[in-house]
Design an enzyme around this catalytic site. Structure first.
Site, PDB file in Angstrom:
ATOM      1  N   TYR A  75       0.842  -1.199   0.000  1.00  0.00           N
ATOM      2  CA  TYR A  75       0.000   0.000   0.000  1.00  0.00           C
ATOM      3  C   TYR A  75       0.883   1.256   0.000  1.00  0.00           C
ATOM      4  CZ  TYR A  75      -3.719  -3.274   1.492  1.00  0.00           C
ATOM      5  OH  TYR A  75      -4.598  -4.319   1.585  1.00  0.00           O
ATOM      6  N   LEU A 120     -17.616  -2.467   2.219  1.00  0.00           N
ATOM      7  CA  LEU A 120     -18.495  -1.425   1.661  1.00  0.00           C
ATOM      8  C   LEU A 120     -18.403  -1.410   0.138  1.00  0.00           C
ATOM      9  CD1 LEU A 120     -17.612   1.422   4.210  1.00  0.00           C
ATOM     10  CD2 LEU A 120     -19.669  -0.009   4.174  1.00  0.00           C
ATOM     11  N   ARG A 154     -15.861  -1.069  -1.660  1.00  0.00           N
ATOM     12  CA  ARG A 154     -14.956   0.038  -2.014  1.00  0.00           C
ATOM     13  C   ARG A 154     -15.694   1.372  -2.081  1.00  0.00           C
ATOM     14  NH1 ARG A 154      -9.907  -2.185  -3.894  1.00  0.00           N
ATOM     15  NH2 ARG A 154     -10.077  -4.453  -3.995  1.00  0.00           N
ATOM     16  N   GLY A 155     -16.762   1.470  -1.303  1.00  0.00           N
ATOM     17  CA  GLY A 155     -17.521   2.719  -1.218  1.00  0.00           C
ATOM     18  C   GLY A 155     -18.785   2.703  -2.068  1.00  0.00           C
ATOM     19  N   PHE A 156     -18.854   1.812  -3.064  1.00  0.00           N
ATOM     20  CA  PHE A 156     -20.004   1.796  -3.989  1.00  0.00           C
ATOM     21  C   PHE A 156     -21.312   1.511  -3.247  1.00  0.00           C
ATOM     22  CE2 PHE A 156     -22.775   0.037  -7.299  1.00  0.00           C
ATOM     23  CZ  PHE A 156     -22.556   0.907  -8.353  1.00  0.00           C
TER      24      PHE A 156
HETATM   25  N1  LIG Z   1      -6.522  -8.527   1.153  1.00  0.00           N
HETATM   26  C1  LIG Z   1      -6.772  -7.819   0.087  1.00  0.00           C
HETATM   27  O1  LIG Z   1      -6.493  -8.233  -1.037  1.00  0.00           O
HETATM   28  C2  LIG Z   1      -7.413  -6.463   0.232  1.00  0.00           C
HETATM   29  C3  LIG Z   1      -7.953  -5.814  -0.887  1.00  0.00           C
HETATM   30  C4  LIG Z   1      -8.556  -4.573  -0.695  1.00  0.00           C
HETATM   31  C5  LIG Z   1      -8.629  -4.005   0.563  1.00  0.00           C
HETATM   32  N2  LIG Z   1      -8.073  -4.658   1.631  1.00  0.00           N
HETATM   33  C6  LIG Z   1      -8.129  -4.088   2.998  1.00  0.00           C
HETATM   34  O2  LIG Z   1      -9.481  -3.866   3.343  1.00  0.00           O
HETATM   35  C7  LIG Z   1      -9.681  -2.518   3.738  1.00  0.00           C
HETATM   36  C8  LIG Z   1     -11.071  -2.044   3.391  1.00  0.00           C
HETATM   37  O3  LIG Z   1     -11.349  -2.216   2.034  1.00  0.00           O
HETATM   38  P1  LIG Z   1     -11.479  -0.988   1.022  1.00  0.00           P
HETATM   39  O4  LIG Z   1     -10.895   0.221   1.629  1.00  0.00           O
HETATM   40  O5  LIG Z   1     -10.964  -1.503  -0.272  1.00  0.00           O
HETATM   41  O6  LIG Z   1     -13.033  -0.830   0.780  1.00  0.00           O
HETATM   42  P2  LIG Z   1     -14.294  -0.494   1.695  1.00  0.00           P
HETATM   43  O7  LIG Z   1     -13.942  -0.534   3.109  1.00  0.00           O
HETATM   44  O8  LIG Z   1     -15.379  -1.358   1.185  1.00  0.00           O
HETATM   45  O9  LIG Z   1     -14.617   1.004   1.229  1.00  0.00           O
HETATM   46  C9  LIG Z   1     -13.734   2.049   1.424  1.00  0.00           C
HETATM   47  C10 LIG Z   1     -14.268   3.281   0.690  1.00  0.00           C
HETATM   48  O10 LIG Z   1     -15.535   3.648   1.234  1.00  0.00           O
HETATM   49  C11 LIG Z   1     -15.501   4.982   1.720  1.00  0.00           C
HETATM   50  N3  LIG Z   1     -16.271   4.964   2.981  1.00  0.00           N
HETATM   51  C12 LIG Z   1     -15.941   4.414   4.162  1.00  0.00           C
HETATM   52  N4  LIG Z   1     -16.922   4.554   5.064  1.00  0.00           N
HETATM   53  C13 LIG Z   1     -17.897   5.241   4.444  1.00  0.00           C
HETATM   54  C14 LIG Z   1     -19.175   5.706   4.841  1.00  0.00           C
HETATM   55  N5  LIG Z   1     -19.642   5.474   6.065  1.00  0.00           N
HETATM   56  N6  LIG Z   1     -19.933   6.385   3.930  1.00  0.00           N
HETATM   57  C15 LIG Z   1     -19.481   6.615   2.678  1.00  0.00           C
HETATM   58  N7  LIG Z   1     -18.284   6.182   2.233  1.00  0.00           N
HETATM   59  C16 LIG Z   1     -17.506   5.507   3.105  1.00  0.00           C
HETATM   60  C17 LIG Z   1     -14.026   5.328   1.903  1.00  0.00           C
HETATM   61  O11 LIG Z   1     -13.780   6.679   1.673  1.00  0.00           O
HETATM   62  P3  LIG Z   1     -13.051   7.643   2.746  1.00  0.00           P
HETATM   63  O12 LIG Z   1     -11.738   7.012   3.086  1.00  0.00           O
HETATM   64  O13 LIG Z   1     -12.887   8.906   2.012  1.00  0.00           O
HETATM   65  O14 LIG Z   1     -13.992   7.711   3.913  1.00  0.00           O
HETATM   66  C18 LIG Z   1     -13.382   4.483   0.799  1.00  0.00           C
HETATM   67  O15 LIG Z   1     -13.424   5.165  -0.424  1.00  0.00           O
HETATM   68  C19 LIG Z   1      -8.540  -1.768   3.042  1.00  0.00           C
HETATM   69  O16 LIG Z   1      -8.266  -0.535   3.674  1.00  0.00           O
HETATM   70  C20 LIG Z   1      -7.414  -2.752   3.154  1.00  0.00           C
HETATM   71  O17 LIG Z   1      -6.805  -2.656   4.427  1.00  0.00           O
HETATM   72  C21 LIG Z   1      -7.485  -5.879   1.475  1.00  0.00           C
END
Ligand SMILES: NC(=O)c1ccc[n+]([C@@H]2O[C@H](COP(=O)([O-])OP(=O)(O)OC[C@H]3O[C@@H](n4cnc5c(N)ncnc54)[C@H](OP(=O)(O)O)[C@@H]3O)[C@@H](O)[C@H]2O)c1
Length: 338
Positions: free
Chosen positions: A61, A211, A213-215
């Site tokens: 990252y 979430l 990825r926010g969608f």
């Molecule tokens: N193992 C793997 O291969 C892998 C792959 C992907 C991710 N991950 C891990 O999983 C974690 C979470 O996944 P992710 O960040 O990809 O996706 P996520 O948690 O599904 O969504 C994150 C997105 O949603 C937004 N968000 C968060 N809370 C919100 C709310 N209450 N209302 C509106 N928007 C909101 C965030 O924006 P803001 O930041 O601007 O709030 C960001 O753009 C990552 O940080 C990473 O540590 C692991």
């Protein structure tokens, strides 16, 4: 729940108690547009105060920047948090989209030292293999990871994006504490074989991108049109063009249910993961990612939301109707090997 903190759950059999929701730190350093680092630091503190204790990063990252960013927070709170990082994905300077996978024992020994250095700590609480390289026998890679436990560099082991069969094979070499895979209203591949194996073995499931990825929050509807150039979601098939239009329409029941509870769509999505995990009989620690304290508090608020059976039934068919893959290239995901 005590002192307004979220409830806790065991991370792997005999493992530490962690808050039932963790924090994904990836977006702080890369992939989801510009970050205000002051707000991001504040969010880490807000999370800990709310009872979030599992903090998730990875060596790729920001090309190591995310681990470096976390170092002062880790230093200030070393004994209060469970720190998770990952190895295995390699990148190339000349191609931002290139992703190689390396599971060689020699590479693992090198990667852990680099992560420890960047994080400014002498031990990683949970060390994941981020992706599986089928060219290296799994027993050899997990054997090398187990040596890190013996050496005291790592406390517990985890795997990301593995199949149920791979989880069993690895667990036979050394106990696996956590399985981290994508699991959300839109992404339920993991329920096929990996979650049942985790239940059988006592492995805690850590749903990533809960979430979508926010969608799923409704904060954007077509990545290509609404998000900045370079945002990883503009390359993900399900968030763009016709797929995005069809997928946004699938969120109607999510918004309806949210309104009925006076909650947000994000909270419904997170409550769904917790309740779906209960159906399988597995503890889960979803790790939604956010860089804003207000959203962090909103997200932990989801741990107090319970969806009714009728609401769960309305949400049940969504994943089966999603158009488009999770990644432009699915070859290193567990789905490709099932
Ligand atoms: N193992 C793997 O291969 C892998 C792959 C992907 C991710 N991950 C891990 O999983 C974690 C979470 O996944 P992710 O960040 O990809 O996706 P996520 O948690 O599904 O969504 C994150 C997105 O949603 C937004 N968000 C968060 N809370 C919100 C709310 N209450 N209302 C509106 N928007 C909101 C965030 O924006 P803001 O930041 O601007 O709030 C960001 O753009 C990552 O940080 C990473 O540590 C692991």
């Amino acid at each position: 729940m005590t002192d307004n903190k979220i409830a806790t759950v065991e991370l792997g059999r005999g493992g530490p108690q962690v808050g039932v929701q963790g924090l994904g730190c990836m977006g702080i350093s890369e992939f989801y547009g510009d970050t205000d680092e002051v707000s991001a630091r504040e969010t880490l503190e807000t999370a800990l105060a709310a009872g979030v204790t599992l903090f998730d990063t990875a060596d790729i990252y920001g090309g190591g920047a995310n681990e470096t960013f976390l170092a002062p927070f880790v230093g200030a709170h070393r004994d209060e948090i469970t720190l998770a990082t990952k190895f295995a994905i390699q990148r190339r300077d000349d191609d931002p989209h290139y992703r190689g996978v390396n599971n060689d024992p020699a590479y693992i020994r090198q990667a852990v030292e680099a992560s420890l250095r960047r994080l400014g700590t002498d031990v990683i609480d949970l060390y994941y293999m981020h992706r599986r390289d089928p060219n290296v026998p799994l027993a050899e890679s997990v054997g090398a990871m187990a040596e890190l436990v013996e050496q005291g560099k790592v406390k517990r082991l985890g795997l990301s994006e593995v199949t149920g069969a791979e989880l069993r094979e690895a667990h036979a070499v050394h106990p696996i504490a956590a399985l981290q895979s994508e699991w959300s209203l839109f992404s339920r591949d993991v329920e096929r074989s990996a979650v049942p194996a985790a239940v059988e073995l006592g492995v805690t499931v850590v749903p990533y991108s809960p979430l979508g990825r926010g969608f799923l929050t409704g904060s954007f509807a077509d990545a290509g049109k609404e998000l900045s150039q370079g945002d990883i979601r503009t390359y993900q098939p399900r968030f763009n063009g016709d797929n995005a239009r069809r997928n946004a329409a699938l969120l109607e029941p999510v918004h309806k249910i949210a309104a009925a509870h006076g909650a947000s769509a994000a909270q419904v999505a997170l409550a769904w993961v917790q309740q779906r995990a209960q159906v399988h009989g597995t503890p889960v620690v979803p790790i939604p990612g956010t860089r804003r304290s207000s959203r962090l508090l909103e997200n932990v608020g989801a741990t107090r939301l319970t969806l009714t059976a009728d609401e769960l039934a309305l949400l049940e068919p969504i994943a089966g109707r999603v158009a488009g893959d999770r990644y432009p290239d699915m070859s290193s995901t567990s789905a490709a090997r099932e």
